[in-house]
Design an enzyme around this catalytic site. Structure first.
Site, PDB file in Angstrom:
ATOM      1  N   THR A   1      -5.341   5.491  -1.388  1.00  9.63           N
ATOM      2  CA  THR A   1      -4.745   4.328  -2.025  1.00  9.63           C
ATOM      3  C   THR A   1      -3.334   4.172  -1.499  1.00  9.63           C
ATOM      4  OG1 THR A   1      -3.806   3.519  -4.114  1.00  9.63           O
ATOM      5  CG2 THR A   1      -4.245   5.848  -3.980  1.00  9.63           C
TER       6      THR A   1
ATOM      7  N   CYS B   1      -3.389  -2.775   0.206  1.00 11.59           N
ATOM      8  CA  CYS B   1      -4.080  -2.210  -0.944  1.00 11.59           C
ATOM      9  C   CYS B   1      -5.487  -1.926  -0.467  1.00 11.59           C
ATOM     10  CB  CYS B   1      -4.081  -3.178  -2.125  1.00 11.59           C
ATOM     11  SG  CYS B   1      -5.161  -2.649  -3.470  1.00 11.59           S
TER      12      CYS B   1
END
Length: 236
Positions: free
Chosen positions: A87, A201
């Protein structure tokens, strides 16, 4: 024939939607590079994202950092040779995680920036969570370590990008209306001079495709996963 591979330690579950993509890409890359029945040697610690999301939005970053450190240490004890945080946002505590373990951490911004520089580009737009777009832990690395100029969307667009990530993408929803909205955000970044756009992202790749942008898109999920395979196979 046995092929020496390092063990990839994956810090996942943030969200599991993108972690599944990491697992798929890493194993496809190993199979393609080594052939036959080869797959990756990897371990994954998968968080319950509800708890992590609550800490993020409450600004309880010290507690989130402690959770990340504990998980990375579990991977190290389990035999991982290096760690990958699956992430972008949770690279906010990458330095603290690296300091707490004795194995390397492969930072997501580095392979992304290296690919952008290799393409001869310098001025990039950045899409991600509000944390990634607004705080310096990610943009600062791109600027200071790699010499890139980073543009982020205007406040209203940042709010839209963030909302879609948390209300749709991490829940496995890729809505056509949101794709159109992202296309418009990207177009506005290009109008401001972005030569490329970083999908900063790991869930955005579930929504946006190359044809949605007039400039190259750099998918951090794919680039990070590919860099992990390179390290695991090359021994670097």
């Amino acid at each position: 024939m046995a092929v020496a591979q390092k063990v990839i330690g994956l810090l996942g579950g943030m969200s599991w939607e993108s972690s599944a993509e990491y697992y798929r890409i890493i194993n496809e890359q190993v199979r393609d590079r080594l052939g036959g029945l080869h797959s990756a040697r990897c371990l994954m610690w998968s968080f319950d994202f509800a708890g992590i999301e609550a800490l993020q939005h409450a600004g309880r970053w010290a507690e989130a950092t402690a959770e990340m450190i504990a998980a990375a240490q579990r991977l190290e004890r389990g035999g991982a040779d290096f760690v990958v945080i699956c992430t972008n946002t949770m690279h906010r505590m990458a330095a603290e995680v690296q300091a707490a373990i004795g194995i390397p951490l492969l930072h997501i911004a580095d392979p992304t920036a290296e690919r952008i520089r290799a393409a001869g580009l310098r001025r990039v737009g950045l899409l991600g969570t509000a944390f990634t777009m607004e705080q310096d832990f990610y943009k600062g690395r791109l600027v200071e370590r790699h010499g890139l100029e980073v543009l982020v969307p205007e406040p209203e667009d940042r709010a839209l990008v963030h909302r879609v990530i948390y209300e749709e993408l991490v829940q496995g929803r890729a809505e056509p209306a949101s794709r159109e909205a992202y296309r418009a955000v990207i177009a506005r970044l290009v109008e401001r001079g972005a030569e490329a756009v970083i999908l900063g992202c790991t869930e955005i790749m579930l929504l946006v495709r190359p044809e949605d942008s007039a400039v190259p898109l750099f998918d951090t999920t794919a680039l990070h996963a590919e860099a992990a395979v390179e390290r695991a196979i090359s021994g670097a």
